[in-house]
Enzyme design. Sequence first.
Site, PDB file in Angstrom:
ATOM      1  N   TYR A 110      14.067  30.646   7.385  1.00  0.00           N
ATOM      2  CA  TYR A 110      12.830  31.286   7.852  1.00  0.00           C
ATOM      3  C   TYR A 110      12.730  31.310   9.369  1.00  0.00           C
ATOM      4  O   TYR A 110      13.115  30.338  10.042  1.00  0.00           O
ATOM      5  CB  TYR A 110      11.604  30.519   7.334  1.00  0.00           C
ATOM      6  CG  TYR A 110      11.378  30.620   5.856  1.00  0.00           C
ATOM      7  CD1 TYR A 110      11.104  31.849   5.251  1.00  0.00           C
ATOM      8  CD2 TYR A 110      11.397  29.484   5.060  1.00  0.00           C
ATOM      9  CE1 TYR A 110      10.874  31.931   3.892  1.00  0.00           C
ATOM     10  CE2 TYR A 110      11.161  29.554   3.698  1.00  0.00           C
ATOM     11  CZ  TYR A 110      10.905  30.781   3.118  1.00  0.00           C
ATOM     12  OH  TYR A 110      10.672  30.852   1.776  1.00  0.00           O
ATOM     13  N   ARG A 154     -10.726  -0.653  14.762  1.00  0.00           N
ATOM     14  CA  ARG A 154     -10.831   0.012  13.466  1.00  0.00           C
ATOM     15  C   ARG A 154     -11.768  -0.834  12.615  1.00  0.00           C
ATOM     16  O   ARG A 154     -12.947  -0.876  12.887  1.00  0.00           O
ATOM     17  CB  ARG A 154      -9.416   0.201  12.882  1.00  0.00           C
ATOM     18  CG  ARG A 154      -9.324   1.219  11.782  1.00  0.00           C
ATOM     19  CD  ARG A 154      -7.891   1.465  11.318  1.00  0.00           C
ATOM     20  NE  ARG A 154      -7.204   0.247  10.852  1.00  0.00           N
ATOM     21  CZ  ARG A 154      -5.969   0.203  10.381  1.00  0.00           C
ATOM     22  NH1 ARG A 154      -5.250   1.300  10.317  1.00  0.00           N
ATOM     23  NH2 ARG A 154      -5.429  -0.926   9.983  1.00  0.00           N
ATOM     24  N   MET A 188      10.772  24.526   1.776  1.00  0.00           N
ATOM     25  CA  MET A 188      10.098  23.644   0.817  1.00  0.00           C
ATOM     26  C   MET A 188      11.105  22.920  -0.088  1.00  0.00           C
ATOM     27  O   MET A 188      10.970  21.734  -0.356  1.00  0.00           O
ATOM     28  CB  MET A 188       9.106  24.437  -0.040  1.00  0.00           C
ATOM     29  CG  MET A 188       8.256  23.558  -0.933  1.00  0.00           C
ATOM     30  SD  MET A 188       7.201  24.461  -2.055  1.00  0.00           S
ATOM     31  CE  MET A 188       6.009  25.181  -0.945  1.00  0.00           C
ATOM     32  N   LYS A 235       0.837  -1.211   0.000  1.00  0.00           N
ATOM     33  CA  LYS A 235       0.000   0.000   0.000  1.00  0.00           C
ATOM     34  C   LYS A 235       0.870   1.259   0.000  1.00  0.00           C
ATOM     35  O   LYS A 235       2.070   1.183   0.268  1.00  0.00           O
ATOM     36  CB  LYS A 235      -0.927  -0.030   1.213  1.00  0.00           C
ATOM     37  CG  LYS A 235      -0.198  -0.012   2.544  1.00  0.00           C
ATOM     38  CD  LYS A 235      -1.104  -0.467   3.672  1.00  0.00           C
ATOM     39  CE  LYS A 235      -0.368  -0.387   4.995  1.00  0.00           C
ATOM     40  NZ  LYS A 235      -1.122  -1.014   6.087  1.00  0.00           N
TER      41      LYS A 235
HETATM   42  C1  PLP Z   1      -0.292  -1.933   6.718  1.00  0.00           C
HETATM   43  C2  PLP Z   1      -0.809  -3.195   7.205  1.00  0.00           C
HETATM   44  C3  PLP Z   1       0.064  -4.272   7.453  1.00  0.00           C
HETATM   45  C4  PLP Z   1       1.567  -4.161   7.356  1.00  0.00           C
HETATM   46  O1  PLP Z   1       2.045  -3.532   8.520  1.00  0.00           O
HETATM   47  P1  PLP Z   1       3.614  -3.379   8.825  1.00  0.00           P
HETATM   48  O2  PLP Z   1       3.647  -2.887  10.214  1.00  0.00           O
HETATM   49  O3  PLP Z   1       4.132  -2.356   7.860  1.00  0.00           O
HETATM   50  O4  PLP Z   1       4.226  -4.696   8.635  1.00  0.00           O
HETATM   51  C5  PLP Z   1      -0.496  -5.485   7.808  1.00  0.00           C
HETATM   52  N1  PLP Z   1      -1.828  -5.628   7.944  1.00  0.00           N
HETATM   53  C6  PLP Z   1      -2.689  -4.616   7.740  1.00  0.00           C
HETATM   54  C7  PLP Z   1      -4.145  -4.831   7.918  1.00  0.00           C
HETATM   55  C8  PLP Z   1      -2.212  -3.360   7.374  1.00  0.00           C
HETATM   56  O5  PLP Z   1      -3.065  -2.356   7.193  1.00  0.00           O
END
Ligand code: PLP
Length: 381
Positions: free
Chosen positions: A268, A138, A316, A40
């Site tokens: 800045y 969640r 930036m 992801k």
């Molecule tokens: C992102 C995610 C993972 C991977 O997590 P890491 O800590 O990066 O290994 C595994 N399971 C779910 C549901 C996730 O959202």
Amino acid sequence: MNPTELYRTWVEVSFDALRNNLAWIRHRVGPRVKILAVVKADAYGHGLPQIAGALMHGGVDIFGVATLNEALGVRAVGAGWPILLLGSSLPAEVETAVRHNVMPTISSLDEARRFQREAARQQKTLAVHVKVDTGMGRLGFWHEEAVKPIQRIAALPNLRLQGIYTHFPSAEDDAAFSLEQVEKFHAVVRGAGVRIPLRHADNSAGVLNVHAGSRRLGSLFNVVRPGLMMYGIVPPGLPPVPQLQPTLSFKSRVILVKRIAAGRSVSYGRTFVAQQPMRVAIIGAGYGDGYSRDLSNRGEVLIRGHRCPVLGRVTMDQTIADVSDARFRDLAPGEEVALVGRQGRDCITAVELAAWAGTIPWEAMTSITKRVPRVYTGAAT
Ligand SMILES: *Cc1c(COP(=O)(O)O)cnc(C)c1O
């Protein structure tokens, strides 16, 4: 000419390190456990198509993504790979997900029915994974209320209940809570009493910190979901694993070197004032590249293998570093700077950078912006 000479800031991704890490994970979990590679957020900032392509050659079994777009990104690289959408699906996404055989995560009966209807309409059977909330708070069915819906989903004619999973909120620092989650999950799987081929819970911290402890549950789990560790980074709080190699380096170049007199301020807000004459390097990377503004007056960069403190605010497009040391007397524009990664004998890890910025390596890596070209080294196969 080396094409990176034309880059002022770039990311270098090592396919060799990726392959090494995957092999180590395989070794760690054993040959019978499937690896669901989490790609992801543009494969944690590495570039989704390139990483997915390399992993398809590298022996992963399933891909994990957060969004439908990411799933289609994996599909575009290679047909036929199982892809699990780790997020919930919007009603408007159901048709496309079914058409491309993306496995959804089911957290409600409404979702299950939407997929059932659409799969029936497209005259196919769709594999799905059900998620159980054992403490993450969640996605997923709350574990105490999960058994009945799971049985109903298992009975839907156009869905195939391929997997069931849960997620750890604290696998890196609370193995006891995680093991309680495992027990709750086990109770749901047992209580449902339907055959579900794939069962999983372990993210990277789970693989490193919980997996061994849950062995007593025998064959309950047969999939792991590594993200961060596949990219060579151990979740903060866990002991180092020397076998894992970081896959990502974040590099930039000196674009100007100058002297400043005592009393002059830098950048800045004038948050840094030189107490004595100094030499400073202006580096061609800033928060527009994903080098966090929280690194102002806190971060360090590597130049010629030595650490140079960041002076004043990160801007930036530029960051200023102290190069007063004599070894930098002839420093010139074009010289390489490591923001993350190895240079000489020293190495700045994503964990270290994230700590300076008050964040976590996941965020530090996924914050590197689109402006930054990704360069790949080693063989992808
Ligand atoms: C992102 C995610 C993972 C991977 O997590 P890491 O800590 O990066 O290994 C595994 N399971 C779910 C549901 C996730 O959202």
